[in-house]
Write a protein that holds these residues in place. Structure first.
Motif, PDB file in Angstrom:
ATOM      1  N   THR A 197      31.799  11.669  -1.755  1.00  0.00           N
ATOM      2  CA  THR A 197      31.100  10.398  -1.609  1.00  0.00           C
ATOM      3  C   THR A 197      31.399   9.569  -2.842  1.00  0.00           C
ATOM      4  N   VAL A 198      31.882   8.353  -2.615  1.00  0.00           N
ATOM      5  CA  VAL A 198      32.219   7.445  -3.706  1.00  0.00           C
ATOM      6  C   VAL A 198      31.126   6.388  -3.773  1.00  0.00           C
ATOM      7  N   GLU A 199      30.548   6.216  -4.956  1.00  0.00           N
ATOM      8  CA  GLU A 199      29.504   5.209  -5.159  1.00  0.00           C
ATOM      9  C   GLU A 199      29.967   4.221  -6.216  1.00  0.00           C
ATOM     10  N   SER A 200      29.834   2.946  -5.912  1.00  0.00           N
ATOM     11  CA  SER A 200      30.190   1.905  -6.869  1.00  0.00           C
ATOM     12  C   SER A 200      29.048   1.721  -7.863  1.00  0.00           C
ATOM     13  N   GLN A 201      29.389   1.746  -9.143  1.00  0.00           N
ATOM     14  CA  GLN A 201      28.376   1.574 -10.174  1.00  0.00           C
ATOM     15  C   GLN A 201      28.631   0.336 -11.021  1.00  0.00           C
ATOM     16  N   HIS A 202      29.612  -0.487 -10.612  1.00  0.00           N
ATOM     17  CA  HIS A 202      29.923  -1.700 -11.357  1.00  0.00           C
ATOM     18  C   HIS A 202      29.293  -2.922 -10.709  1.00  0.00           C
ATOM     19  N   LYS A 203      29.116  -3.978 -11.483  1.00  0.00           N
ATOM     20  CA  LYS A 203      28.521  -5.213 -10.969  1.00  0.00           C
ATOM     21  C   LYS A 203      29.446  -5.923  -9.995  1.00  0.00           C
ATOM     22  N   THR A 204      30.749  -5.712 -10.155  1.00  0.00           N
ATOM     23  CA  THR A 204      31.730  -6.367  -9.285  1.00  0.00           C
ATOM     24  C   THR A 204      32.157  -5.413  -8.168  1.00  0.00           C
ATOM     25  N   THR A 205      32.801  -5.957  -7.154  1.00  0.00           N
ATOM     26  CA  THR A 205      33.276  -5.162  -6.028  1.00  0.00           C
ATOM     27  C   THR A 205      34.368  -4.192  -6.470  1.00  0.00           C
ATOM     28  N   VAL A 206      34.295  -2.991  -5.952  1.00  0.00           N
ATOM     29  CA  VAL A 206      35.289  -1.944  -6.208  1.00  0.00           C
ATOM     30  C   VAL A 206      36.117  -1.802  -4.939  1.00  0.00           C
ATOM     31  N   LEU A 207      37.442  -1.732  -5.076  1.00  0.00           N
ATOM     32  CA  LEU A 207      38.332  -1.531  -3.930  1.00  0.00           C
ATOM     33  C   LEU A 207      38.931  -0.138  -3.975  1.00  0.00           C
TER      34      LEU A 207
ATOM     35  N   ASP B 227      30.387  -2.746  -2.875  1.00  0.00           N
ATOM     36  CA  ASP B 227      29.626  -3.535  -3.837  1.00  0.00           C
ATOM     37  C   ASP B 227      28.742  -2.589  -4.638  1.00  0.00           C
ATOM     38  N   LYS B 228      28.118  -3.102  -5.697  1.00  0.00           N
ATOM     39  CA  LYS B 228      27.291  -2.261  -6.570  1.00  0.00           C
ATOM     40  C   LYS B 228      26.273  -1.473  -5.749  1.00  0.00           C
ATOM     41  N   ALA B 229      26.212  -0.177  -6.008  1.00  0.00           N
ATOM     42  CA  ALA B 229      25.308   0.788  -5.388  1.00  0.00           C
ATOM     43  C   ALA B 229      25.701   1.154  -3.953  1.00  0.00           C
ATOM     44  N   ASP B 230      26.781   0.565  -3.394  1.00  0.00           N
ATOM     45  CA  ASP B 230      27.277   0.995  -2.090  1.00  0.00           C
ATOM     46  C   ASP B 230      27.944   2.353  -2.246  1.00  0.00           C
ATOM     47  N   ALA B 231      27.876   3.157  -1.198  1.00  0.00           N
ATOM     48  CA  ALA B 231      28.530   4.465  -1.209  1.00  0.00           C
ATOM     49  C   ALA B 231      29.216   4.675   0.131  1.00  0.00           C
TER      50      ALA B 231
END
Length: 185
Positions: free
Chosen positions: A9-19, A87-91
């Motif tokens: 499971t990949v979770e974004s922890q940055h304020k900007t969008t992660v690709l 986006d931030k906190a999306d997984a």
């Protein structure tokens, strides 16, 4: 046998969008397939809730293994071309499958991610703790069980008690992560 993988499971922890661009295999080292004895233990736990993950597969028999999508019949298809934005906190769950029909291989795998203007290669699986870089993991896979001289599977008669029984390795097929005996298909 012939297939291994990982589900992360990949979770974004940055304020900007992660690709998430895909994945890659590195440090691939192959040799003749293993022989000897294969043992298939019983499954552990239930399957949990079914959610559609992002699926990618690699044929380690290819001259240059690349991430591929799966076709409707569950076989490796075209190269993976998707990009997953978080986006931030999306997984999102990612399932990686690595297979070989002819060899025994060891290798590493990485997720290719763009974040905060930089492209990164993150080992699969990975755990970030206190900002420390994750440890590498070496995967191993070998050709299908038909190449083995002996095979043992659990009888599946009970969820709490089970015994191993010897079967013809040429009659084993993969059923998800387990090996089961067939009638010589």
């Amino acid at each position: 046998m012939g297939r291994t993988g990982a589900s992360v499971t990949v979770e974004s922890q940055h304020k900007t969008t992660v690709l998430i661009h895909g994945a890659e295999v590195t440090d691939l080292r192959c040799r003749k397939p293993l022989t000897g004895t294969v043992v298939s233990p019983p499954a552990i736990g239930d399957g949990g809730e079914e959610v559609l993950p992002v699926m990618m597969g690699f044929s380690l028999d290819a001259p240059r293994p690349v991430a591929r999508s799966f076709d409707d019949s569950g076989n490796l298809g075209d190269p993976f071309r998707g990009q997953i934005a978080l986006d931030k906190a999306d997984a999102r769950e990612f399932v990686f499958t690595f297979e070989s029909a002819r060899k025994s291989c060891t290798f590493r795998a990485s997720l290719i991610v763009s974040s905060q203007g930089k492209k990164r290669s993150i080992p699969i699986p990975a755990t970030w703790k206190d900002g420390n870089k994750p440890d590498s993991y070496v995967f191993e896979v070998t050709a299908p069980a038909g190449r083995y001289s002996k095979a043992y599977v659990t009888d599946g008669s009970s969820d709490t008690e089970w015994q191993f029984q010897e079967v013809d390795p040429h009659k084993l097929v993969a059923d998800g992560p387990r090996l089961i005996e067939t009638n010589g298909r």
